[in-house]
Design a protein around this motif. Structure first.
Motif, PDB file in Angstrom:
ATOM      1  N   ARG A 124       0.843  -1.193   0.000  1.00  0.00           N
ATOM      2  CA  ARG A 124       0.000   0.000   0.000  1.00  0.00           C
ATOM      3  C   ARG A 124       0.879   1.243   0.000  1.00  0.00           C
ATOM      4  NH1 ARG A 124      -5.076   0.840   4.062  1.00  0.00           N
ATOM      5  NH2 ARG A 124      -5.448   3.061   3.728  1.00  0.00           N
ATOM      6  N   ASN A 125       0.611   2.140  -0.901  1.00  0.00           N
ATOM      7  CA  ASN A 125       1.433   3.340  -1.044  1.00  0.00           C
ATOM      8  C   ASN A 125       1.076   4.422  -0.036  1.00  0.00           C
ATOM      9  OD1 ASN A 125       2.844   2.257  -3.240  1.00  0.00           O
ATOM     10  ND2 ASN A 125       1.240   2.905  -4.673  1.00  0.00           N
ATOM     11  N   SER A 126      -0.167   4.447   0.414  1.00  0.00           N
ATOM     12  CA  SER A 126      -0.585   5.504   1.335  1.00  0.00           C
ATOM     13  C   SER A 126       0.080   5.327   2.690  1.00  0.00           C
ATOM     14  CB  SER A 126      -2.100   5.508   1.490  1.00  0.00           C
ATOM     15  OG  SER A 126      -2.526   4.254   2.009  1.00  0.00           O
ATOM     16  N   ASP A 127       0.271   6.430   3.399  1.00  0.00           N
ATOM     17  CA  ASP A 127       0.925   6.420   4.697  1.00  0.00           C
ATOM     18  C   ASP A 127      -0.037   5.901   5.756  1.00  0.00           C
ATOM     19  OD1 ASP A 127       2.641   6.738   6.723  1.00  0.00           O
ATOM     20  OD2 ASP A 127       2.828   8.918   6.561  1.00  0.00           O
ATOM     21  N   LEU A 128       0.440   5.014   6.616  1.00  0.00           N
ATOM     22  CA  LEU A 128      -0.405   4.449   7.665  1.00  0.00           C
ATOM     23  C   LEU A 128      -0.270   5.183   8.989  1.00  0.00           C
ATOM     24  CD1 LEU A 128       0.170   0.627   7.025  1.00  0.00           C
ATOM     25  CD2 LEU A 128      -1.780   2.012   6.318  1.00  0.00           C
ATOM     26  N   VAL A 142      -2.183 -11.010  17.229  1.00  0.00           N
ATOM     27  CA  VAL A 142      -0.801 -11.372  17.563  1.00  0.00           C
ATOM     28  C   VAL A 142      -0.473 -12.777  17.085  1.00  0.00           C
ATOM     29  CG1 VAL A 142       0.848 -11.744  19.441  1.00  0.00           C
ATOM     30  CG2 VAL A 142      -0.747  -9.812  19.545  1.00  0.00           C
ATOM     31  N   GLU A 143      -1.281 -13.766  17.466  1.00  0.00           N
ATOM     32  CA  GLU A 143      -0.979 -15.152  17.113  1.00  0.00           C
ATOM     33  C   GLU A 143      -1.275 -15.450  15.641  1.00  0.00           C
ATOM     34  OE1 GLU A 143      -3.152 -14.514  19.794  1.00  0.00           O
ATOM     35  OE2 GLU A 143      -1.440 -14.445  21.146  1.00  0.00           O
ATOM     36  N   GLY A 144      -2.322 -14.842  15.106  1.00  0.00           N
ATOM     37  CA  GLY A 144      -2.727 -15.164  13.747  1.00  0.00           C
ATOM     38  C   GLY A 144      -2.029 -14.370  12.672  1.00  0.00           C
ATOM     39  N   ALA A 145      -1.477 -13.193  13.033  1.00  0.00           N
ATOM     40  CA  ALA A 145      -0.902 -12.330  12.002  1.00  0.00           C
ATOM     41  C   ALA A 145       0.542 -11.939  12.267  1.00  0.00           C
ATOM     42  CB  ALA A 145      -1.750 -11.062  11.857  1.00  0.00           C
ATOM     43  N   LEU A 146       0.917 -11.712  13.524  1.00  0.00           N
ATOM     44  CA  LEU A 146       2.274 -11.231  13.816  1.00  0.00           C
ATOM     45  C   LEU A 146       3.287 -12.375  13.902  1.00  0.00           C
ATOM     46  CD1 LEU A 146       4.074  -8.759  14.554  1.00  0.00           C
ATOM     47  CD2 LEU A 146       3.542  -9.260  16.948  1.00  0.00           C
ATOM     48  N   LEU A 147       2.925 -13.452  14.576  1.00  0.00           N
ATOM     49  CA  LEU A 147       3.837 -14.580  14.765  1.00  0.00           C
ATOM     50  C   LEU A 147       3.769 -15.546  13.587  1.00  0.00           C
ATOM     51  CD1 LEU A 147       3.194 -15.379  18.544  1.00  0.00           C
ATOM     52  CD2 LEU A 147       4.868 -13.819  17.544  1.00  0.00           C
ATOM     53  N   VAL A 168       4.987  -3.665   8.497  1.00  0.00           N
ATOM     54  CA  VAL A 168       3.695  -3.008   8.300  1.00  0.00           C
ATOM     55  C   VAL A 168       3.189  -2.416   9.609  1.00  0.00           C
ATOM     56  CG1 VAL A 168       1.265  -3.371   7.702  1.00  0.00           C
ATOM     57  CG2 VAL A 168       3.063  -4.440   6.336  1.00  0.00           C
ATOM     58  N   VAL A 169       3.276  -3.191  10.677  1.00  0.00           N
ATOM     59  CA  VAL A 169       2.732  -2.745  11.964  1.00  0.00           C
ATOM     60  C   VAL A 169       3.420  -1.484  12.465  1.00  0.00           C
ATOM     61  CG1 VAL A 169       2.540  -3.379  14.405  1.00  0.00           C
ATOM     62  CG2 VAL A 169       1.934  -5.035  12.648  1.00  0.00           C
ATOM     63  N   LYS A 170       4.738  -1.415  12.327  1.00  0.00           N
ATOM     64  CA  LYS A 170       5.448  -0.259  12.870  1.00  0.00           C
ATOM     65  C   LYS A 170       5.121   1.037  12.129  1.00  0.00           C
ATOM     66  CE  LYS A 170       9.857  -0.371  10.331  1.00  0.00           C
ATOM     67  NZ  LYS A 170      11.317  -0.504  10.478  1.00  0.00           N
ATOM     68  N   ARG A 171       4.495   0.937  10.952  1.00  0.00           N
ATOM     69  CA  ARG A 171       4.109   2.135  10.210  1.00  0.00           C
ATOM     70  C   ARG A 171       2.816   2.742  10.728  1.00  0.00           C
ATOM     71  NH1 ARG A 171       3.837  -0.528   4.564  1.00  0.00           N
ATOM     72  NH2 ARG A 171       2.665   1.384   4.066  1.00  0.00           N
ATOM     73  N   GLY A 172       2.103   2.037  11.594  1.00  0.00           N
ATOM     74  CA  GLY A 172       0.834   2.527  12.107  1.00  0.00           C
ATOM     75  C   GLY A 172       1.028   3.665  13.100  1.00  0.00           C
ATOM     76  N   GLY A 173       0.043   4.577  13.137  1.00  0.00           N
ATOM     77  CA  GLY A 173       0.102   5.669  14.092  1.00  0.00           C
ATOM     78  C   GLY A 173      -0.084   5.181  15.513  1.00  0.00           C
ATOM     79  N   LYS A 174      -1.136   4.424  15.731  1.00  0.00           N
ATOM     80  CA  LYS A 174      -1.383   3.772  17.015  1.00  0.00           C
ATOM     81  C   LYS A 174      -1.479   2.284  16.748  1.00  0.00           C
ATOM     82  CE  LYS A 174      -4.362   5.590  19.850  1.00  0.00           C
ATOM     83  NZ  LYS A 174      -5.679   5.980  20.431  1.00  0.00           N
ATOM     84  N   LYS A 175      -0.796   1.490  17.574  1.00  0.00           N
ATOM     85  CA  LYS A 175      -0.715   0.043  17.340  1.00  0.00           C
ATOM     86  C   LYS A 175      -1.378  -0.699  18.499  1.00  0.00           C
ATOM     87  CE  LYS A 175       3.679   0.956  16.867  1.00  0.00           C
ATOM     88  NZ  LYS A 175       3.709   2.343  16.409  1.00  0.00           N
ATOM     89  N   VAL A 176      -2.306  -1.580  18.181  1.00  0.00           N
ATOM     90  CA  VAL A 176      -3.052  -2.337  19.182  1.00  0.00           C
ATOM     91  C   VAL A 176      -2.858  -3.826  18.912  1.00  0.00           C
ATOM     92  CG1 VAL A 176      -5.298  -2.787  20.229  1.00  0.00           C
ATOM     93  CG2 VAL A 176      -4.778  -0.502  19.326  1.00  0.00           C
ATOM     94  N   GLY A 177      -2.274  -4.541  19.877  1.00  0.00           N
ATOM     95  CA  GLY A 177      -2.078  -5.978  19.751  1.00  0.00           C
ATOM     96  C   GLY A 177      -3.225  -6.730  20.404  1.00  0.00           C
ATOM     97  N   GLY A 185      -7.875  -3.362  10.582  1.00  0.00           N
ATOM     98  CA  GLY A 185      -7.665  -4.631  11.258  1.00  0.00           C
ATOM     99  C   GLY A 185      -6.829  -5.583  10.428  1.00  0.00           C
ATOM    100  N   ILE A 186      -5.961  -6.332  11.087  1.00  0.00           N
ATOM    101  CA  ILE A 186      -5.135  -7.352  10.434  1.00  0.00           C
ATOM    102  C   ILE A 186      -5.309  -8.638  11.223  1.00  0.00           C
ATOM    103  CG2 ILE A 186      -2.858  -7.962   9.571  1.00  0.00           C
ATOM    104  CD1 ILE A 186      -2.034  -5.061   9.889  1.00  0.00           C
ATOM    105  N   SER A 187      -5.812  -9.668  10.575  1.00  0.00           N
ATOM    106  CA  SER A 187      -6.151 -10.889  11.293  1.00  0.00           C
ATOM    107  C   SER A 187      -5.677 -12.114  10.536  1.00  0.00           C
ATOM    108  CB  SER A 187      -7.670 -10.967  11.500  1.00  0.00           C
ATOM    109  OG  SER A 187      -8.024 -12.203  12.072  1.00  0.00           O
ATOM    110  N   GLY A 188      -5.475 -13.189  11.297  1.00  0.00           N
ATOM    111  CA  GLY A 188      -5.247 -14.494  10.700  1.00  0.00           C
ATOM    112  C   GLY A 188      -6.551 -15.258  10.688  1.00  0.00           C
TER     113      GLY A 188
END
Length: 539
Positions: free
Chosen positions: A55-59, A68-73, A152-161, A224-227
């Motif tokens: 995605r080119n747009s800024d997050l 966390v378990e389904g998408a980050l790990l 991807v996650v670190k580009r977010g303004g506010k990050k919720v796990g 939202g980002i999910s597994g």
């Protein structure tokens, strides 16, 4: 005849109920779950994670809520993390029970299996003393993070796990090491200061998630980002404008997050297990334990009873590996045979002075700030305890140097990771020449150091490894007087020499030098300053 008709009616009724319960009813629940997923899918459209990656747009203006378990790990199994809790916080017996119960965990479904593992791992554990989530789990969780997802996650303004695990297991890892703003996880029930092995209902998780959403007015900037989970609760992402789905195939192609990409370096961690305790690795470890116990006894007996020229090859035959490196400019006739020299080495385990003695094939005197009585009794070389009084310690070390060689670990405590702690400058004021020694060790099953456990067992755990290895590098001699003469800006000469020796060892091992010390380590890992009581052998 009427009796036969009644029996036939009862038989067919029984057959109907049997097939309804085990065939038609599961199909009915399956249709219901499919309809729920269909409803959730219509409520918000899932998109492929690949499109978010490019995605080119800024997050920066968006709030990212990620699973966390389904998408980050990368790994989909949470068993290794529960095994770490069971072994490190509960002990060997609890770990055996968890391994035996795990086949049933796989059969009963994700939610019920999670509840079973929580009960086994946390029941009876004191809430105040539970430190595994902060001292042990972050290392293994960081090693399982997908690099592509974290970028991807670190580009977010506010990050919720968002985690299905108990919050005490993942909060430190997410907040302290990945710099996640909010962590939403399951809460554990506590009675009289002890965990009872039960989790709060999911509605509590929903309430915590609502706290994150407060004050926003609308959810147009929430992503939202999910597994894909069989027990996925779609309502967690119902207020998100966009939801991206991560598939197992995508996760398999991810790379592990490199150590130099960690937002905060992992310098300190505790726990005995050096391997990731998957079911197969845990089974292998438990099978090895009796063999490892006997092997450790053989190695200790060999080291204590035989001279160096005999014990060294015998120990190598049992699986202990020792690699030796000497300075290129050293004359063959010298080989550091002169007495009264000071060896300054970094600290990996309590066996560092002993391995240096094997390298030099002669006895040394080791000085230590804190050592258990059991370790002092079993040590095959002489050990001298320092008092932490600078003048008295300097006098003691000068006296020891007059009678022979002395080895000191200026870090004052062990460090497992590729970092060097701050060197105390006391050793730099005691003699004309200092010989830096770069030491490193590798284990496959158990760590030979601990901050919160019984320190008297440290050498035993190290020797229980199948093939532990040590490398000892003797570096070029350092003259404190010459090094101190190069000090600028009026710095204390002792610190300059200590920093120089630390830098030389760091370059040889490719370790990073830090200004952290013993107190920093023990405050993080054990909640104390790391002073060993002389009245208790196990502390």
């Amino acid at each position: 005849m009427a009796k036969m008709v009644m029996m036939s009616t009862f038989f067919f009724k029984f057959i109907f109920i049997f097939w309804y319960r085990f065939f038609f009813k599961p199909l009915k629940s399956l249709r219901r779950s499919v309809s729920n997923i269909t409803y959730a899918t219509h409520q918000f459209k899932y998109q492929r994670y690949h499109s978010l990656l490019h995605r080119n747009s800024d997050l920066n203006d968006h709030t990212l809520i990620f699973d966390v378990e389904g998408a980050l790990l990368k790994s989909s199994s949470v068993f290794p993390f529960f095994m770490l809790v069971a072994f490190e916080a509960g002990g060997l017996l609890r770990a055996i029970v968890l391994l035996l119960v795990y086949p049933f965990v796989c059969l009963v479904g994700d939610e019920m299996g999670l509840k079973m593992m929580v009960m086994i791992c946390f029941f009876g554990i004191k809430e105040e003393s539970f430190r595994v989530g902060r001292t042990v789990l972050p290392k293994f969780l960081l090693e399982d993070v997908g690099s592509e997802m974290y970028e991807v996650v670190k580009r977010g303004g506010k990050k919720v796990g968002l985690s299905k695990l108990p919050r005490v297991m993942v909060e430190s890892f997410l907040k302290e090491y990945l710099e996640i703003n909010f962590v939403v996880g399951r809460e554990l029930k506590v009675f009289n200061g002890f965990y009872v092995g039960l989790m709060e209902e999911r509605k509590t998780v929903h309430a915590n998630l609502e706290l994150v959403r407060e004050g926003k007015g609308n959810s147009s900037d929430m992503i939202g980002i999910s597994g894909f989970h069989k027990d996925l609760d779609h309502s967690f992402f119902s207020t998100c404008k966009e939801v991206y789905m991560v598939t197992e195939a995508e996760k398999k192609n991810w790379k592990n997050l490199a150590r130099d990409k960690y937002p905060k370096p992992l310098i300190f961690h505790d726990g005995r297990l050096a391997l990731k305790p998957t079911p197969l690795m845990t089974l292998a470890m438990l099978i090895w334990l009796p063999c490892g116990f006997i092997l450790a006894l053989i190695r200790i007996t060999t080291a204590l009873s035989l001279p160096y020229n005999i014990s060294t090859p015998l120990l190598e035959f049992t699986g202990l590996r020792l690699t030796i490196s000497r300075p290129k400019t050293t004359n063959k006739e010298d080989k550091f045979l002169l007495k009264g020299r000071l060896y300054a080495c970094n600290h990996r385990t309590l066996l560092d002075p002993l391995y240096l003695s094997f390298t030099l094939s002669r006895d040394l005197v080791a000085v230590t700030y804190s050592l258990s009585r059991m370790s002092e009794i079993l040590a095959p070389i002489k050990t001298v305890r320092l008092t932490r009084n600078r003048d008295e310690d300097a006098k003691t070390m000068k006296s020891l140097l007059k009678h022979g060689d002395l080895v000191v670990c200026p870090e004052g405590t062990t460090c497992r990771e590729p970092y060097l702690l701050r060197f105390s400058p006391l050793f730099s004021e005691l003699c004309v020449e200092i010989i830096p020694v770069a030491i490193d060790c590798h284990v496959t099953m158990f760590h030979g150091t601990t901050a919160g456990g019984l320190k008297c067992l440290d050498p035993f755990f190290f020797l229980m490894n199948p093939t532990p290895s040590y490398s000892v590098q003797l570096l070029e001699k350092v003259s404190p007087s010459i090094t101190a003469s190069n000090v600028i800006n009026g710095d204390y000469a002792g610190f300059a020499v200590a920093n120089h020796v630390q830098t030389q060892i760091g370059k040889a091992l490719e370790f990073e030098c830090t200004q952290l010390n013993r107190k920093d380590k023990y405050l993080i890992l054990a909640g104390n300053e790391g002073i060993v009581s002389t009245t208790k052998s196990g502390k």
